[in-house]
Design a protein around this motif. Structure first.
Motif, short mmCIF file in Angstrom:
data_model
loop_
_atom_site.label_atom_id
_atom_site.label_comp_id
_atom_site.label_asym_id
_atom_site.label_seq_id
_atom_site.Cartn_x
_atom_site.Cartn_y
_atom_site.Cartn_z
N PHE A 1 9.93 -9.07 -18.76
CA PHE A 1 9.41 -7.75 -19.13
C PHE A 1 9.51 -6.84 -17.92
O PHE A 1 9.23 -7.26 -16.79
CB PHE A 1 7.94 -7.85 -19.56
CG PHE A 1 7.26 -6.51 -19.70
CD1 PHE A 1 7.46 -5.73 -20.82
CD2 PHE A 1 6.46 -6.01 -18.68
CE1 PHE A 1 6.86 -4.49 -20.94
CE2 PHE A 1 5.85 -4.77 -18.79
CZ PHE A 1 6.06 -4.02 -19.93
N SER A 2 9.91 -5.58 -18.14
CA SER A 2 9.91 -4.61 -17.06
C SER A 2 9.36 -3.29 -17.58
O SER A 2 9.61 -2.91 -18.72
CB SER A 2 11.31 -4.41 -16.48
OG SER A 2 12.18 -3.89 -17.47
N GLY A 3 8.59 -2.64 -16.75
CA GLY A 3 8.05 -1.33 -17.10
C GLY A 3 7.72 -0.56 -15.84
O GLY A 3 6.84 -0.96 -15.07
N SER A 4 8.46 0.51 -15.58
CA SER A 4 8.22 1.30 -14.38
C SER A 4 8.57 2.77 -14.63
O SER A 4 9.34 3.10 -15.53
CB SER A 4 9.03 0.76 -13.20
OG SER A 4 10.42 0.89 -13.45
N TYR A 5 7.98 3.61 -13.80
CA TYR A 5 8.26 5.05 -13.81
C TYR A 5 8.16 5.50 -12.37
O TYR A 5 7.07 5.62 -11.81
CB TYR A 5 7.25 5.77 -14.70
CG TYR A 5 7.52 7.25 -14.90
CD1 TYR A 5 8.68 7.69 -15.53
CD2 TYR A 5 6.59 8.19 -14.50
CE1 TYR A 5 8.91 9.03 -15.75
CE2 TYR A 5 6.81 9.55 -14.72
CZ TYR A 5 7.97 9.96 -15.34
OH TYR A 5 8.20 11.30 -15.55
#
Length: 157
Positions: free
Chosen positions: A44-48
């Protein structure tokens, strides 16, 4: 009670709920079948993040147990996002939003011919939460067209 009666029959019921509290979830239907990260490291990846003069969003999941598509993601390249906004998923270039699939060591991206939409239902910079929904069509590196539907994510970045 039988186990099969407790198992959801509809693939959409196997997706994570559409939350907006930073749950770090991701899921969608790939050609009508449920797709979620398999829970392995880096699935899982989640970045801003701010990069090269703009913001890059990347949200995706990998599932090594799936036969064809083993990775799905949506993102933006040098494009700030806002709550309530819809973004067309086209090519992965500066100022655009895009979708991708990973299949057999090849990454393919949405295009002007095979595209879709990303909707940001929540962007809370103070609490660093981004939630949204997406759908798109995509042609993979082998020439097969896939339908990505009912996509949803909820990240804390």
């Amino acid at each position: 009670m039988k186990c099969e009666e407790q198992t959801p029959k509809d693939p959409i019921d196997l997706l994570p709920p559409a939350t907006q509290i930073g749950e770090n979830t991701f899921g969608c239907l790939v050609d009508g079948e449920s797709f979620t990260p398999d829970g392995s490291p880096n699935s899982f990846s989640g970045s801003y993040n701010f990069h090269d003069g703009g913001y890059d969003l990347i949200v995706g999941g990998g599932n090594s147990q799936k036969d064809e598509i083993s990775g799905v993601s949506v993102g933006t390249e040098s494009l700030s996002i806002n709550t309530g906004e819809k973004y067309s998923l086209f090519t992965r270039t500066s100022g655009n939003a895009y979708g991708s699939v990973y299949r057999s060591s090849n990454t393919s991206y949405t295009s002007s011919e095979y595209s879709g939409e990303l909707f940001i239902s929540k962007h809370d910079p103070e609490n660093r939460i981004i939630s949204g929904t997406f759908w798109y069509d995509i042609k993979d590196a082998f020439g097969d067209v896939h339908e990505i539907r009912e996509g949803r994510f909820d990240i804390k970045y």
